[in-house]
Design a protein around this motif. Structure first.
Motif, mmCIF file in Angstrom:
data_model
loop_
_atom_site.group_PDB
_atom_site.id
_atom_site.type_symbol
_atom_site.label_atom_id
_atom_site.label_comp_id
_atom_site.label_asym_id
_atom_site.label_seq_id
_atom_site.Cartn_x
_atom_site.Cartn_y
_atom_site.Cartn_z
ATOM 1 N N LEU A 119 -36.637 8.597 -128.735
ATOM 2 C CA LEU A 119 -36.753 9.942 -129.279
ATOM 3 C C LEU A 119 -38.200 10.264 -129.636
ATOM 4 C CD1 LEU A 119 -33.576 10.119 -131.537
ATOM 5 C CD2 LEU A 119 -33.856 10.885 -129.181
ATOM 6 N N GLU A 120 -38.926 9.272 -130.140
ATOM 7 C CA GLU A 120 -40.349 9.465 -130.436
ATOM 8 C C GLU A 120 -41.135 9.733 -129.153
ATOM 9 O OE1 GLU A 120 -41.204 5.832 -132.559
ATOM 10 O OE2 GLU A 120 -41.313 6.915 -134.448
ATOM 11 N N GLN A 121 -40.845 8.954 -128.105
ATOM 12 C CA GLN A 121 -41.531 9.136 -126.822
ATOM 13 C C GLN A 121 -41.252 10.522 -126.236
ATOM 14 O OE1 GLN A 121 -39.964 5.854 -124.619
ATOM 15 N NE2 GLN A 121 -41.180 4.329 -125.702
ATOM 16 N N GLN A 122 -40.061 11.037 -126.507
ATOM 17 C CA GLN A 122 -39.702 12.367 -126.033
ATOM 18 C C GLN A 122 -40.282 13.477 -126.907
ATOM 19 O OE1 GLN A 122 -37.757 13.316 -123.152
ATOM 20 N NE2 GLN A 122 -38.513 11.258 -122.701
ATOM 21 N N GLU A 123 -41.030 13.088 -127.954
ATOM 22 C CA GLU A 123 -41.700 14.016 -128.860
ATOM 23 C C GLU A 123 -40.721 14.911 -129.602
ATOM 24 O OE1 GLU A 123 -44.840 16.044 -126.786
ATOM 25 O OE2 GLU A 123 -45.779 14.176 -126.138
ATOM 26 N N LEU A 293 -42.128 23.520 -119.878
ATOM 27 C CA LEU A 293 -42.116 22.278 -120.641
ATOM 28 C C LEU A 293 -43.430 21.509 -120.531
ATOM 29 C CD1 LEU A 293 -38.486 21.072 -119.914
ATOM 30 C CD2 LEU A 293 -39.419 21.715 -122.141
ATOM 31 N N THR A 294 -44.309 21.937 -119.641
ATOM 32 C CA THR A 294 -45.621 21.293 -119.543
ATOM 33 C C THR A 294 -46.610 21.873 -120.557
ATOM 34 O OG1 THR A 294 -46.337 22.851 -117.829
ATOM 35 C CG2 THR A 294 -45.316 20.797 -117.091
ATOM 36 N N ALA A 295 -46.237 22.943 -121.247
ATOM 37 C CA ALA A 295 -47.121 23.562 -122.241
ATOM 38 C C ALA A 295 -47.047 22.811 -123.568
ATOM 39 C CB ALA A 295 -46.733 25.026 -122.454
ATOM 40 N N ILE A 326 -39.234 15.934 -123.097
ATOM 41 C CA ILE A 326 -38.566 17.237 -123.209
ATOM 42 C C ILE A 326 -38.113 17.521 -124.646
ATOM 43 C CG2 ILE A 326 -37.801 17.172 -120.809
ATOM 44 C CD1 ILE A 326 -35.001 16.427 -121.856
ATOM 45 N N GLY A 327 -38.614 16.733 -125.592
ATOM 46 C CA GLY A 327 -38.203 16.926 -126.986
ATOM 47 C C GLY A 327 -38.547 18.293 -127.525
ATOM 48 N N LEU A 332 -37.714 23.516 -130.438
ATOM 49 C CA LEU A 332 -37.830 24.977 -130.496
ATOM 50 C C LEU A 332 -36.468 25.642 -130.638
ATOM 51 C CD1 LEU A 332 -40.552 25.454 -127.737
ATOM 52 C CD2 LEU A 332 -40.862 25.627 -130.206
ATOM 53 N N MET A 333 -35.462 25.083 -129.991
ATOM 54 C CA MET A 333 -34.118 25.650 -130.122
ATOM 55 C C MET A 333 -33.627 25.562 -131.558
ATOM 56 S SD MET A 333 -32.615 24.004 -126.620
ATOM 57 C CE MET A 333 -30.901 24.239 -127.062
#
Length: 369
Positions: A119-123, A293-295, A326-327, A332-333
């Motif tokens: 989860l950390e790696q997924q930010e 998702l690259t932003a 993709i975290g 944001l949701m």
């Protein structure tokens, strides 16, 4: 605050020692993995070291520090002193929470440490990680010592789905005629519209048309015309409010009209105002905000903040195939309480688009491709 160090073979045992010694209201200041050495100086055994503390219970004396909201008239200390003390206590608690979040992956047992690290790696937002980790810790604390890593993974998925509970998911409702697709430049908005339109034609057998207000980029207009020709659907190019109103009249007999708005730097409010002046945001319109998702998440946040005056139905996230984390999508949701319609993972039309569900988003977060 009096501090004390505790060492145990697992985080669960260390927390048990803290709870037995200091009680439920103890504060974990830090935790880390340590190794003991044998007489040859070689690493021998892994253990968890926890530093915890507890604020002492203040005994009442002739001098009292009243609460800010209802301080008694005969308080010895002036209000400004008590406010200063309360502020210092709040700052201290905030600092402790920050320390805890920075070492979140060391706060939990080996059985699900790998999940926390994922989860950390997924930010994923540290607060959301903590919510998941605390839930898993409580499961283990309640006597579920024999659960395997896969069991904890499923429990983590369930907790993440709970965090998304109540948010709308899924693609077009097909209950409204106008589909207004918004987003900054470079997010792949026109291609995303083409994918949505192709699904409407091929799967739902709808008669569709396109309106584009993106008159700043000739390439975008030509690209949309190519897709429209493939779908045998009309296109109207809009330069003004009058053009827009005439296009609505021409498309009166169609089932669905996709509106491709100009990609601009929507961190600037003036572009939002230009958009509102050109397009009537009415009851018969669904509004979708497209983000890449690259932003950077901070940049996406600034863009979303500018769209508070437009009723965004759901997000659409693009370029999932171009990132390994993709975290930010879930962050944001949850932050804006907005759902998700689609996510895209390539340039192929209409193949590389997926209708979103809470389950498939969480699965991607935990499992990856």
């Amino acid at each position: 605050m009096k501090m004390k160090k505790y060492t145990a073979s697992t985080m669960a045992l260390a927390m048990k020692k803290v709870e037995q010694d200091l009680g439920d209201d103890a504060i974990i200041v830090s935790s880390k993995v340590v190794y003991s050495k044998d007489f040859l100086g070689m690493f021998k055994k892994k253990s968890i070291e926890v530093i915890a503390g507890k604020e002492p219970v203040r005994k009442t004396t002739s001098v009292s520090i009243p609460a800010i909201d209802d301080s008694p008239k005969d308080a010895v200390l002036p209000n400004e002193h008590s406010e200063k003390i309360n502020k210092e206590l709040a700052d201290l608690k905030s600092l402790v929470k920050t320390i805890q979040r920075q070492s979140v992956s060391y706060q939990y047992p080996d059985e699900y440490e790998e999940i926390i690290q994922r989860l950390e790696q997924q930010e994923l937002n540290p607060e959301l990680i903590t919510a998941v980790g605390d839930e898993l810790f409580q499961v283990k604390k309640n006597g579920n010592e024999k659960l395997a890593k896969e069991d904890y993974k499923e429990l983590a998925k369930e907790e993440l789905i709970k965090l998304l509970q109540g948010l709308p998911f899924g693609g077009l409702s097909y209950n409204k005629k106008y589909i207004n697709v918004l987003g900054p430049t470079g997010v792949g908005k026109t291609t995303t519209i083409a994918k949505m339109a192709a699904l409407a034609v091929l799967q739902k057998k709808k008669k569709i048309g396109f309106i584009t207000t993106d008159t700043y980029r000739i390439a975008a207009i030509e690209q949309l015309k190519v897709y429209a020709n493939l779908l045998q659907s009309p296109v109207e190019i809009v330069y003004s409010k009058e053009d827009y109103e005439q296009a609505l009249v021409k498309f009166d007999s169609l089932d669905i009209v996709f509106i491709d708005t100009a990609g601009r730097n929507y961190r600037e409010a003036k572009y939002i105002n230009d958009l509102r002046e050109l397009i009537d945001i009415g009851d018969n319109m669904e509004n979708y905000l497209v983000l890449s998702l690259t932003a950077k998440e901070q940049d996406m946040t600034e863009i979303i903040d500018q769209f508070t005056e437009i009723p965004i139905e759901k997000f659409i996230f693009t370029k999932m195939d171009e990132t390994i984390s993709i975290g930010s999508m879930i962050n944001l949701m949850v932050k804006y309480k907005k759902g998700l319609a689609y996510y895209t993972n390539g340039q192929e039309v209409p193949e590389d688009i997926e209708e979103a569900t809470a389950e498939n988003i969480v699965e991607l977060l935990i499992q990856g491709d």
